[in-house]
Design a protein around this motif. Structure first.
Motif, mmCIF file in Angstrom:
data_model
loop_
_atom_site.group_PDB
_atom_site.id
_atom_site.type_symbol
_atom_site.label_atom_id
_atom_site.label_comp_id
_atom_site.label_asym_id
_atom_site.label_seq_id
_atom_site.Cartn_x
_atom_site.Cartn_y
_atom_site.Cartn_z
ATOM 1 N N VAL A 169 0.826 -1.207 0.000
ATOM 2 C CA VAL A 169 0.000 0.000 0.000
ATOM 3 C C VAL A 169 0.865 1.264 0.000
ATOM 4 O O VAL A 169 0.387 2.356 0.294
ATOM 5 C CB VAL A 169 -0.997 0.064 1.189
ATOM 6 C CG1 VAL A 169 -2.089 -0.947 1.016
ATOM 7 C CG2 VAL A 169 -0.298 -0.096 2.508
ATOM 8 N N ASN B 52 4.402 -4.296 -9.496
ATOM 9 C CA ASN B 52 4.506 -3.279 -8.440
ATOM 10 C C ASN B 52 5.842 -3.387 -7.709
ATOM 11 O O ASN B 52 5.976 -2.960 -6.581
ATOM 12 C CB ASN B 52 3.329 -3.369 -7.456
ATOM 13 C CG ASN B 52 3.342 -4.633 -6.626
ATOM 14 O OD1 ASN B 52 4.023 -5.590 -6.959
ATOM 15 N ND2 ASN B 52 2.592 -4.639 -5.541
ATOM 16 N N ARG B 84 3.646 1.946 -6.027
ATOM 17 C CA ARG B 84 2.830 1.002 -5.259
ATOM 18 C C ARG B 84 1.520 1.622 -4.789
ATOM 19 O O ARG B 84 0.567 0.898 -4.493
ATOM 20 C CB ARG B 84 3.626 0.467 -4.068
ATOM 21 C CG ARG B 84 4.710 -0.492 -4.507
ATOM 22 C CD ARG B 84 5.434 -1.103 -3.337
ATOM 23 N NE ARG B 84 6.558 -1.903 -3.794
ATOM 24 C CZ ARG B 84 7.698 -2.009 -3.151
ATOM 25 N NH1 ARG B 84 7.875 -1.364 -2.016
ATOM 26 N NH2 ARG B 84 8.667 -2.759 -3.623
ATOM 27 N N THR B 85 1.472 2.962 -4.681
ATOM 28 C CA THR B 85 0.175 3.562 -4.360
ATOM 29 C C THR B 85 -0.730 3.534 -5.589
ATOM 30 O O THR B 85 -1.943 3.541 -5.473
ATOM 31 C CB THR B 85 0.320 5.022 -3.881
ATOM 32 O OG1 THR B 85 0.922 5.774 -4.929
ATOM 33 C CG2 THR B 85 1.159 5.111 -2.640
ATOM 34 N N GLY B 88 -1.964 -1.288 -6.738
ATOM 35 C CA GLY B 88 -2.191 -1.975 -5.467
ATOM 36 C C GLY B 88 -2.114 -3.475 -5.625
ATOM 37 O O GLY B 88 -2.086 -3.994 -6.740
ATOM 38 N N VAL B 90 -3.418 -7.389 -3.886
ATOM 39 C CA VAL B 90 -4.146 -8.242 -2.945
ATOM 40 C C VAL B 90 -3.487 -9.618 -3.000
ATOM 41 O O VAL B 90 -3.239 -10.135 -4.088
ATOM 42 C CB VAL B 90 -5.635 -8.331 -3.325
ATOM 43 C CG1 VAL B 90 -6.363 -9.277 -2.385
ATOM 44 C CG2 VAL B 90 -6.271 -6.952 -3.298
ATOM 45 N N CYS B 157 -8.817 -6.542 2.724
ATOM 46 C CA CYS B 157 -7.557 -6.273 2.025
ATOM 47 C C CYS B 157 -7.818 -5.562 0.697
ATOM 48 O O CYS B 157 -7.041 -4.701 0.285
ATOM 49 C CB CYS B 157 -6.788 -7.568 1.785
ATOM 50 S SG CYS B 157 -6.205 -8.305 3.318
ATOM 51 N N THR B 161 -6.638 -1.742 -0.298
ATOM 52 C CA THR B 161 -6.003 -1.375 -1.559
ATOM 53 C C THR B 161 -6.763 -0.228 -2.232
ATOM 54 O O THR B 161 -6.159 0.723 -2.726
ATOM 55 C CB THR B 161 -5.966 -2.605 -2.488
ATOM 56 O OG1 THR B 161 -5.357 -3.668 -1.780
ATOM 57 C CG2 THR B 161 -5.197 -2.313 -3.748
ATOM 58 N N ILE B 169 -5.231 -2.871 -9.813
ATOM 59 C CA ILE B 169 -5.214 -3.762 -8.649
ATOM 60 C C ILE B 169 -4.691 -5.124 -9.103
ATOM 61 O O ILE B 169 -5.261 -5.744 -10.005
ATOM 62 C CB ILE B 169 -6.616 -3.923 -8.027
ATOM 63 C CG1 ILE B 169 -7.163 -2.562 -7.595
ATOM 64 C CG2 ILE B 169 -6.562 -4.864 -6.826
ATOM 65 C CD1 ILE B 169 -8.575 -2.624 -7.036
#
Lengths: 292, 251
Positions: A169, B52, B84-85, B88, B90, B157, B161, B169
């Motif tokens: 995040v 990412n 990474r922002t 995202g 999972v 989660c 994200t 994502i």
């Protein structure tokens, strides 16, 4: 086939019994020692033993707690910091291996060696008298390897899915360490702090030539910068463990044995109370995080 | 022509001496669900984690080639935190942090410096609503996230994200640890999320890939054997190996 199966079951039973016996033996040993010390201590009780005068152990008791506190204030940040470095930043290689050997060696040094090192560096080279602060530094050196190793293990034991989740995040490495890894590792680090404090409570050899073997305080002085004040960390001060040793070896006081016995019991209770307190704190943190 | 989000050009990846990805070329389009399928160890998760820069955590990884994300090679000189922002992730196993539900969602935005309580409250509510979890947890926001069920944890989660308002994502087998009902909920969620986000999912379940994805890439031994519209891959693949895998002859 059948008999092999039977043998395995018998072996399993025997192993269980043996392990229980070993555990029981140690439990008995521990209970025996504790009971012996506590009972002898209680029998040696006399009014005024906690007084801060020469006949009491008030000053020694205070010195012990004070010295352990100072040493924890010094060693916990450094030890935890070093542990974090070893777990998160140190790259596999020669330097890290060398560091690891240093830490292991330091942890196996006899405490008298550290005491003499402390005397040389903190007392002789600085030209000061024996003082509590120097003692705390010596105890810090003793407990640093332990704190470092425990912290490193604790940080490494943090499940990597937490770390990955945090990085994913967009948290930085440092944010991840401070906000995710350290809280998760705290209960285990607390165990390390208990062990480190235990060393401080029980240490004698490292303090002989650093904190000194006597206390000379004036209870009317409360200015912590006055070397006669109880609160001054830069004054000579003997801890309970050292006091016991001194009483048993060279004291001229007629009831030295009794005071020593009582001191031993007090020291035991002190360590027990500290461990229990820290463990309760650790358990509370653990409960808070796991949401039960 | 759809807008291209990720353009990967002849990407090679090595773990030490072992080559895990071989000359990967793939263009991933915006607001679509792209599925990566293939047998275990074929490199699909490894490739996902390139997108990412999660492979940064492994020291022995070396890469060649380019992954262009918004005109920039993400293996070049870019701000990884920023990446990474925007992209995202999972994970396979639900991994809520050991803190409250609220704190789990607020964690990412707080790390970016968002402090305003009202803004955080709104963000937490929005994210949980989008992840179809709000109704279930609105009365226990301050309880630990570890008390949630597996399916709820995984939706948490996803909410975590979403709270970063990413463009993409990545999902690494997000339902493999969940029961069928929880899986169905996550799949529903994915189809509703795709209008706002580009979704890339690694899955072991071909049915899942068939149900939710627009395009599917079939990975084998570190290569992309075939990449096409999902119906095409499942009904009329070009490559014999894809057909063998789809029909269950190996894998």
């Amino acid at each position: 086939m059948k008999s092999e199966h039977k043998n395995a079951i018998v072996a399993d039973k025997i192993a269980t019994v043996i392990l229980y016996c070993i555990a029981g033996f140690f439990l008995l040993l521990l209970a025996g020692f504790t009971a012996y010390i506590i009972v002898k201590g209680i029998m040696a009780y006399q009014p005024g033993i906690f007084s801060f005068e020469r006949t009491g152990i008030g000053v020694e008791l205070f010195n012990t707690v004070y010295l352990v506190l100072i040493s924890l204030i010094i060693s916990v940040p450094i030890g935890v910091g070093a542990g974090i470095y070893m777990a998160e930043y140190a790259k596999a290689g020669k330097v890290t291996n060398y560091l690891r050997i240093c830490i292991e060696t330091l942890s196996s040094l006899p405490s008298i060696v550290i005491g003499l090192f402390g005397y040389l560096v903190f007392i002789y080279m600085t030209g000061s008298k024996y003082n509590l602060f120097a003692g705390a530094l010596a105890v810090s050196i003793l407990s640093l390897p332990l704190l470092t190793t425990v912290t490193e293990d604790a940080i490494r034991a943090v499940p990597s899915i937490y770390k990955e989740g945090s990085l994913a995040v967009g948290a930085t490495h440092w944010q991840t360490i401070v906000q995710i890894c350290l809280p998760v590792a705290t209960p285990r680090i607390i165990t390390g702090v208990i062990l480190a404090a235990g060393r401080g409570f029980g240490e004698a050899a490292a303090l002989l030539y650093t904190a000194g073997m006597s206390s000379n305080v004036n209870l009317n002085i409360w200015n912590p910068f006055d070397p006669m004040s109880l609160l001054c960390p830069f004054r000579p001060g003997d801890t309970l463990a050292l006091h016991i040793w001194a009483l048993k070896t060279e004291s001229m006081t007629p009831n030295a044995d009794q005071i020593a016995n009582f001191s031993a019991a007090v020291l035991l209770v002190l360590i027990f109370a500290f461990s229990l307190g820290s463990r309760l704190l650790g358990a509370r943190l653990d409960r808070k995080m796991s949401g039960k | 022509m759809d807008k291209i989000k990720f353009d990967t050009k002849s990407l090679d990846l090595f773990y030490g001496d072992f080559q895990a990805l071989k000359s990967i070329n793939i263009k991933i389009c915006e607001n679509e669900v792209t599925a990566f399928i293939g047998p275990s160890g074929c490199g699909k998760s490894t490739f996902l984690r390139c997108l990412n820069r999660m492979n940064d955590l492994i020291d022995s990884v070396k890469m060649k080639g380019e992954i262009i994300f918004d005109d920039k090679d993400i293996n070049g000189d870019i701000d990884v935190i920023n990446l990474r922002t925007r992209v995202g992730m999972v994970f396979q196993k639900p991994n809520p942090f050991p803190m409250s539900i609220y704190e789990n969602i607020a964690y990412g935005p707080k790390c970016q410096g968002l402090k305003d309580k009202t803004q955080l409250d709104t963000l937490v509510k929005e994210s949980l609503t989008k992840a179809a979890l709000w109704e279930e947890v609105k009365d226990r926001l301050n309880k630990s996230a570890l008390g949630l069920s597996g399916g709820q944890q995984q939706r948490l989660c996803i909410a975590r994200t979403i709270a970063m308002n990413p463009e993409v994502i990545l999902m690494d087998e997000p339902t493999s640890a969940l029961d069928p009902i929880a899986t169905a909920k996550i799949e529903d969620l994915m189809s509703s999320l795709k209008k706002d986000y580009t979704i890339i999912i690694v899955t072991h379940s071909m049915q899942q890939a068939g149900r939710i994805s627009d395009k599917t890439a079939f990975f084998l031994m570190g290569e992309i054997v075939e990449f096409d519209e999902t119906p095409k891959i499942f009904t009329n693949p070009n490559d014999k190996r894809t057909e063998d895998y789809i029909t269950g002859r190996f894998g």
